[in-house]
Write a protein that holds these residues in place. Structure first.
Motif, PDB file in Angstrom:
ATOM      1  N   LYS A   3       1.010  -0.918   0.151  1.00 26.15           N
ATOM      2  CA  LYS A   3       0.518  -0.187  -0.005  1.00 26.15           C
ATOM      3  C   LYS A   3       1.163   1.371   0.123  1.00 26.15           C
ATOM      4  CE  LYS A   3      -1.533  -0.554   4.891  1.00 26.15           C
ATOM      5  NZ  LYS A   3       0.643   0.298   5.217  1.00 26.15           N
ATOM      6  N   ASP A   4       1.936   1.089   0.301  1.00 30.22           N
ATOM      7  CA  ASP A   4       2.815   2.074  -0.038  1.00 30.22           C
ATOM      8  C   ASP A   4       2.979   2.809  -1.231  1.00 30.22           C
ATOM      9  OD1 ASP A   4       2.963   2.791   3.007  1.00 30.22           O
ATOM     10  OD2 ASP A   4       5.013   0.997   2.445  1.00 30.22           O
ATOM     11  N   ILE A   6       2.846   3.031  -5.610  1.00 28.68           N
ATOM     12  CA  ILE A   6       1.238   4.379  -6.084  1.00 28.68           C
ATOM     13  C   ILE A   6       0.893   2.698  -7.588  1.00 28.68           C
ATOM     14  CG2 ILE A   6       0.749   5.602  -7.773  1.00 28.68           C
ATOM     15  CD1 ILE A   6       2.650   7.729  -6.009  1.00 28.68           C
ATOM     16  N   ASN A 121       6.329   1.197  -8.757  1.00 29.77           N
ATOM     17  CA  ASN A 121       4.998   2.290  -8.651  1.00 29.77           C
ATOM     18  C   ASN A 121       4.573   2.564 -10.052  1.00 29.77           C
ATOM     19  OD1 ASN A 121       5.010   3.415  -6.289  1.00 29.77           O
ATOM     20  ND2 ASN A 121       6.638   4.953  -6.091  1.00 29.77           N
ATOM     21  N   ASN A 136      -7.288  -2.880  -5.719  1.00 28.09           N
ATOM     22  CA  ASN A 136      -7.262  -1.898  -5.008  1.00 28.09           C
ATOM     23  C   ASN A 136      -6.152  -1.048  -5.567  1.00 28.09           C
ATOM     24  OD1 ASN A 136      -8.328  -3.597  -3.251  1.00 28.09           O
ATOM     25  ND2 ASN A 136      -5.997  -4.731  -2.364  1.00 28.09           N
ATOM     26  N   ALA A 137      -5.682  -0.427  -6.211  1.00 24.55           N
ATOM     27  CA  ALA A 137      -5.176   0.452  -7.260  1.00 24.55           C
ATOM     28  C   ALA A 137      -5.652   1.460  -6.455  1.00 24.55           C
ATOM     29  CB  ALA A 137      -5.676   0.413  -8.746  1.00 24.55           C
ATOM     30  N   SER A 138      -5.010   2.389  -6.757  1.00 23.59           N
ATOM     31  CA  SER A 138      -5.293   4.055  -5.731  1.00 23.59           C
ATOM     32  C   SER A 138      -6.405   4.938  -7.088  1.00 23.59           C
ATOM     33  CB  SER A 138      -3.561   4.628  -5.087  1.00 23.59           C
ATOM     34  OG  SER A 138      -2.692   4.481  -6.214  1.00 23.59           O
ATOM     35  N   HIS A 139      -5.747   4.554  -8.392  1.00 19.72           N
ATOM     36  CA  HIS A 139      -6.248   5.487  -9.061  1.00 19.72           C
ATOM     37  C   HIS A 139      -6.900   4.169 -10.699  1.00 19.72           C
ATOM     38  CE1 HIS A 139      -5.118   8.670  -7.070  1.00 19.72           C
ATOM     39  NE2 HIS A 139      -4.034   8.270  -7.277  1.00 19.72           N
ATOM     40  N   GLU A 220      -7.146  13.932  -6.567  1.00 20.56           N
ATOM     41  CA  GLU A 220      -7.858  12.938  -5.121  1.00 20.56           C
ATOM     42  C   GLU A 220      -7.390  12.592  -4.925  1.00 20.56           C
ATOM     43  OE1 GLU A 220      -9.872  10.070  -8.520  1.00 20.56           O
ATOM     44  OE2 GLU A 220      -8.362   9.606  -7.451  1.00 20.56           O
ATOM     45  N   ASN A 221      -5.324  12.909  -4.474  1.00 21.31           N
ATOM     46  CA  ASN A 221      -4.482  13.064  -2.927  1.00 21.31           C
ATOM     47  C   ASN A 221      -5.076  13.457  -1.740  1.00 21.31           C
ATOM     48  OD1 ASN A 221      -3.039  10.462  -4.549  1.00 21.31           O
ATOM     49  ND2 ASN A 221      -1.933  12.232  -5.660  1.00 21.31           N
TER      50      ASN A 221
END
Ligand code: CDP
Length: 221
Positions: A3-4, A6, A121, A136-139, A220-221
């Motif tokens: 999760k750290d 991107i 990343n 679970n992608a951040s975007h 979104e960040n």
């Protein structure tokens, strides 16, 4: 998934401009670009070069365990050989959706893709990235465009490479056929991930799509 790190997922139908856009975003945001379609294309090339029938699942699976697909310095290697150009040929376009529909082929590619995303990343494009590879992608983005527009873009790529034989209507047909197979297959079909932002690029330039996505990521960040 770590999760750290991107992870940006881009899905969408054939010729929507995903890879051009993803490459550009990778440069601007300093991410590793992973073209998952190139992996299915590379294996399709191997199947064809070995005279196997892409529509025959047993034949297609025969070489899977003895195949190595890697990315290095923006090149794709099939068993140690660069195949960047060969995987874009029409014969691969016409057969890749059969090869990519088989669960065991997908399992191998997805494992490789998840391994890559666990170390870097990444921005990854394909058909099942937001749904299966990186849930679970951040975007998550889904880029699409009208089939005729997508056909025109692909046609231009062939013409720019010097192909004078190719016909626009054949490309539009091939794209529609591939979309149909990709969206209706049982295993990980192409669909819009529930939490994805949909971008219709029919009337947008590459730069406009790139800027829009970067704005959305930053916002979104
Ligand atoms: O560039 P284009 O949109 O034409 O296709 P691509 O992204 O290179 O993908 C080629 C084909 O590989 C697709 O039509 C799918 O059949 C398959 N594919 C897939 O099943 N899953 C992915 N994650 C990526 C590609």
């Amino acid at each position: 998934m770590n999760k750290d790190l991107i992870a940006i997922a881009i899905d969408g139908p054939a010729g929507a401009g995903k890879s051009t856009v993803a490459k550009e975003i990778a440069k601007k945001l300093n991410l590793e670009y992973i073209d998952t379609g190139a992996m299915y294309r590379a294996y399709t090339l191997k199947v064809l070069e070995n005279g196997l029938d892409p529509k025959n699942e047993n034949e297609v699976l025969r070489l899977l365990d003895n195949t190595e697909i890697t990315f290095l310095d923006n090149h794709i290697y099939l068993d140690g050989v660069i195949v960047d150009d060969k995987i874009r040929e029409s014969i691969v376009n016409q057969n890749v959706s059969y090869v990519s529909s088989y669960p065991e082929v997908r399992k191998k590619m997805v494992e490789l893709q998840q391994k890559m995303a666990s170390k870097n990343n990444v921005i990854m494009d394909g058909r099942d990235i937001g749904t299966v590879v990186l849930p679970n992608a951040s975007h998550k983005f889904y880029i699409t465009a009208k089939p005729e527009e997508r056909g025109k873009r692909r046609y231009k790529e062939f013409v720019d490479k010097g192909d004078t034989e190719i016909k626009l209507e054949d490309i539009v047909e091939e794209i529609k056929k591939r979309d149909e197979i990709d969206s209706t297959r049982e295993e990980s079909p192409l669909r819009i991930p529930d939490d994805a932002i949909v971008i219709d690029s029919t009337n947008l330039t590459v730069d406009e799509v790139v800027d829009l996505i970067i704005e959305l990521i930053k916002g979104e960040n």
